[in-house]
Design a protein around this motif. Structure first.
Motif, mmCIF file in Angstrom:
data_model
loop_
_atom_site.group_PDB
_atom_site.id
_atom_site.type_symbol
_atom_site.label_atom_id
_atom_site.label_comp_id
_atom_site.label_asym_id
_atom_site.label_seq_id
_atom_site.Cartn_x
_atom_site.Cartn_y
_atom_site.Cartn_z
ATOM 1 N N ALA A 1 -8.527 -6.709 -2.284
ATOM 2 C CA ALA A 1 -7.759 -5.479 -1.636
ATOM 3 C C ALA A 1 -9.062 -4.613 -1.192
ATOM 4 O O ALA A 1 -9.923 -4.438 -1.861
ATOM 5 C CB ALA A 1 -6.973 -4.627 -2.609
ATOM 6 N N TRP A 2 -8.879 -3.845 -0.151
ATOM 7 C CA TRP A 2 -9.863 -2.817 0.380
ATOM 8 C C TRP A 2 -9.370 -1.444 0.859
ATOM 9 O O TRP A 2 -8.094 -1.364 0.952
ATOM 10 C CB TRP A 2 -10.414 -3.496 1.615
ATOM 11 N N VAL B 1 0.930 -1.287 -0.084
ATOM 12 C CA VAL B 1 0.030 0.090 0.076
ATOM 13 C C VAL B 1 0.948 1.189 -0.095
ATOM 14 O O VAL B 1 2.183 1.348 0.448
ATOM 15 C CB VAL B 1 -1.013 0.197 1.198
ATOM 16 N N ALA B 2 0.339 2.269 -0.487
ATOM 17 C CA ALA B 2 1.191 3.587 -0.546
ATOM 18 C C ALA B 2 0.200 4.722 -0.454
ATOM 19 O O ALA B 2 -0.948 4.664 -1.186
ATOM 20 C CB ALA B 2 2.027 3.831 -1.757
ATOM 21 N N TRP C 1 -9.039 -13.050 6.958
ATOM 22 C CA TRP C 1 -8.322 -12.114 7.606
ATOM 23 C C TRP C 1 -8.434 -10.541 7.379
ATOM 24 O O TRP C 1 -8.362 -9.641 8.154
ATOM 25 C CB TRP C 1 -6.712 -12.528 7.097
ATOM 26 N N ASN C 2 -8.928 -10.345 6.079
ATOM 27 C CA ASN C 2 -9.307 -8.871 5.654
ATOM 28 C C ASN C 2 -10.422 -8.314 6.509
ATOM 29 O O ASN C 2 -10.502 -7.166 7.049
ATOM 30 C CB ASN C 2 -9.575 -8.756 4.554
ATOM 31 N N GLY D 1 -5.737 -1.360 2.872
ATOM 32 C CA GLY D 1 -4.909 -2.464 3.305
ATOM 33 C C GLY D 1 -5.140 -3.534 2.503
ATOM 34 O O GLY D 1 -6.130 -3.715 1.739
ATOM 35 N N ASN D 2 -4.477 -4.695 2.686
ATOM 36 C CA ASN D 2 -4.761 -5.866 2.205
ATOM 37 C C ASN D 2 -3.932 -6.975 2.879
ATOM 38 O O ASN D 2 -2.975 -6.756 3.709
ATOM 39 C CB ASN D 2 -4.257 -5.887 0.646
#
Length: 517
Positions: A391-392, A329-330, A416-417, A405-406
């Motif tokens: 991804a979320w 992530v960025a 887990w997400n 996050g992911n």
């Protein structure tokens, strides 16, 4: 701020941000560096999905997941005497989508040419990158199959032995491929690189026509799928990813988890039961069918919530979460945020590379498509196989970023997400607390080769013993997997609404790090 599962990947992204690049620039470099330093987890021959929040607040999804061969139906494999699609070799391969997704993301928001961004990465490939303990273990585990591929053997088995931790791994052919793709990403699909890949696969018996390969280049941004949770809006990647499963699990558990003790037996019971319910629904939904939309409707969520309350939630057979993926992530100062996750499916994918290119091909078709005639996930021309990557991203009611996050880990990802979202939203944890919290995983899932295994609830032993006993009493087949043994390598960046500070967390289960600049 950036976060990724390997220090070199995080450092590369941080340098781009410090040099004035934006979050898209950073993730594009991070993805390419991870192809070098995490070669068992991801690569040019794999698939990728990304969520991008632009400076205008709009969230866009980019899906890079290719088709199987145009000549492949269930009958093709049955005539070969197979009861499942192989997990290695040419028959396991789907058209790689990672490069197409990355090219689309670059068009949508990068500030610098891809050739400029990837030039230092190509130099890294030529001079070599030190082998990590993770890569040494991956190579050692799969040395026999890697030895059968000349290019893989040259890179990872020098002198016929697995590359040692700390030893430099040289990728001269991959360096040349990176430069070619930076100038023209479509050459993997409609140029010489694609032609070489198709020739390799068809010679080995995979019924590709080449047309499905050309179609793989066509990736464009599409809206994320969204649902409200805890007063915030959760954005997810649409099918063929299982992002809807995270939204469904969150919807089933809505208004319950925040009032329960954090990681207590009741909270774990609800999350585990919601995950089992979601996998049972996925068995009917397939990958690209519209059925999943009905599963997010209020009445559908109410019915499934009541089944958990009265003890009639489904208990299907188990799955195996074997496989390797990595994510990153960025977030930049202008509010851009990017989460990207990419994979070869299983470790080193099909264990087959395109000669002279450094491109290791995925085994997504073998992992994700069924040989069940009439099933929505049965292998068929122009049907993407079932996927695990997702991804979320979370925004508030005015569209401002709150969390992104992911987490890698096969069919563990959607579970887990959901756990990460609950930690962050229901209990207000910081990102590092969220990614390092005790993890639990229900079995079954959706992998084609393990659908009939016995059910389990695999719990890290850091969960309180009284919680584990209570879960057993509630009917969960608990299995302890060690203090940090659940798997996954979660990455989270959050924006503190009160201070404006970015907070990052990288999962201690792997070697990653979060870096702010």
């Amino acid at each position: 701020m950036v976060a990724a599962g390997h220090p070199s990947v995080s450092m590369a992204g941080a340098r781009v941000l410090a040099d004035g690049g934006n979050a898209v620039d950073a993730v594009l470099v991070m993805a390419a560096v991870s192809w070098l330093v995490l070669p068992g987890q991801c690569g040019i021959g794999g698939d990728a999905f990304a969520l991008y929040r632009g400076p205008d607040g709009r969230v866009t999804s980019f899906g890079g997941s290719g088709y199987g061969p145009d000549g492949a139906g269930t009958g093709f494999y049955r005539e070969l005497g197979l009861t499942a699609i192989p997990l290695s070799g040419a028959l396991a391969v789907a058209v790689p989508g990672a490069v197409a997704a990355i090219a689309a993301l670059h068009r949508a928001g990068a500030s610098r040419p891809l050739a400029e961004l990837w030039a230092p990465v190509a130099t890294m490939a030529e001079t070599g990158v030190p082998c990590t303990a993770k890569t040494h273990d991956d190579v050692s585990q799969h040395a026999e199959s890697l030895a059968r591929d000349p290019d893989a053997a040259r890179a990872f088995l020098p002198g016929g032995r697995p590359v040692r931790t700390g030893q430099r791994v040289l990728h001269p052919a991959l360096a040349q491929t990176l430069r070619r793709l930076a100038d023209d990403p479509a050459c993997l699909y409609r140029g010489e690189l694609g032609e070489r890949a198709v020739a390799l696969l068809t010679a080995a018996g995979a019924p590709f026509s080449g047309a499905e390969w050309e179609a793989g280049a066509d990736v464009s941004g599409e809206p994320s799928i969204t649902a409200e949770y805890g007063g915030l809006l959760v954005h997810q990647t649409p099918p063929p990813t299982p992002g809807w499963m995270v939204l469904q699990q969150a919807g089933i558990c809505a208004d319950r988890l925040g009032s329960l003790p954090w990681l207590g037996s009741d909270a774990v019971h609800w999350l585990a039961s919601a995950a089992r319910t979601s996998f049972a629904d996925r068995a009917r939904a397939g990958s690209d069918t519209p059925f999943w939309r009905t599963l997010l409707e209020p009445e559908s969520l109410r019915v499934r919530r009541e089944r958990i309350e009265n003890g009639t939630a489904p208990r299907p057979g188990a799955m195996d979460i074997d496989g390797d993926t990595t994510s990153m992530v960025a977030v930049d100062g202008a509010g851009r945020a990017v989460g990207l996750i990419h994979s070869l499916a299983h470790t080193f994918g099909a264990r087959l590379s395109v000669p002279g290119t450094g491109i290791m091909l995925n085994n997504r078709l073998g992992r994700g498509a069924y040989l069940a005639e009439g099933h929505p996930n049965a292998v068929a021309p122009r049907r993407r196989p079932l996927h695990t990557l997702n991804a979320w991203l979370v925004t508030d009611d005015v569209g401002e970023l709150r969390h992104i996050g992911n987490v890698p880990g096969g069919d563990g990802q959607v579970q887990w997400n959901t756990q990460l979202l609950s930690h962050l939203i229901d209990h207000g944890t910081d990102p590092y607390t969220a990614v390092s919290a005790p993890r639990f995983t229900v079995f079954p899932g959706s992998d084609a080769d393990v659908l009939e295994q016995a059910p389990e609830l695999r719990c890290e032993s850091r969960l309180d013993p009284s919680v584990l006993r209570r879960l057993h009493d509630l009917g969960h087949p608990v299995r302890r997997v060690g203090a940090w043994g659940a798997g996954g390598s979660a990455q989270v960046v959050s924006l503190d609404a009160a201070t404006g500070a970015l907070l990052g967390g990288s999962d201690p289960r792997q070697d990653g790090v979060a870096i702010g600049v």
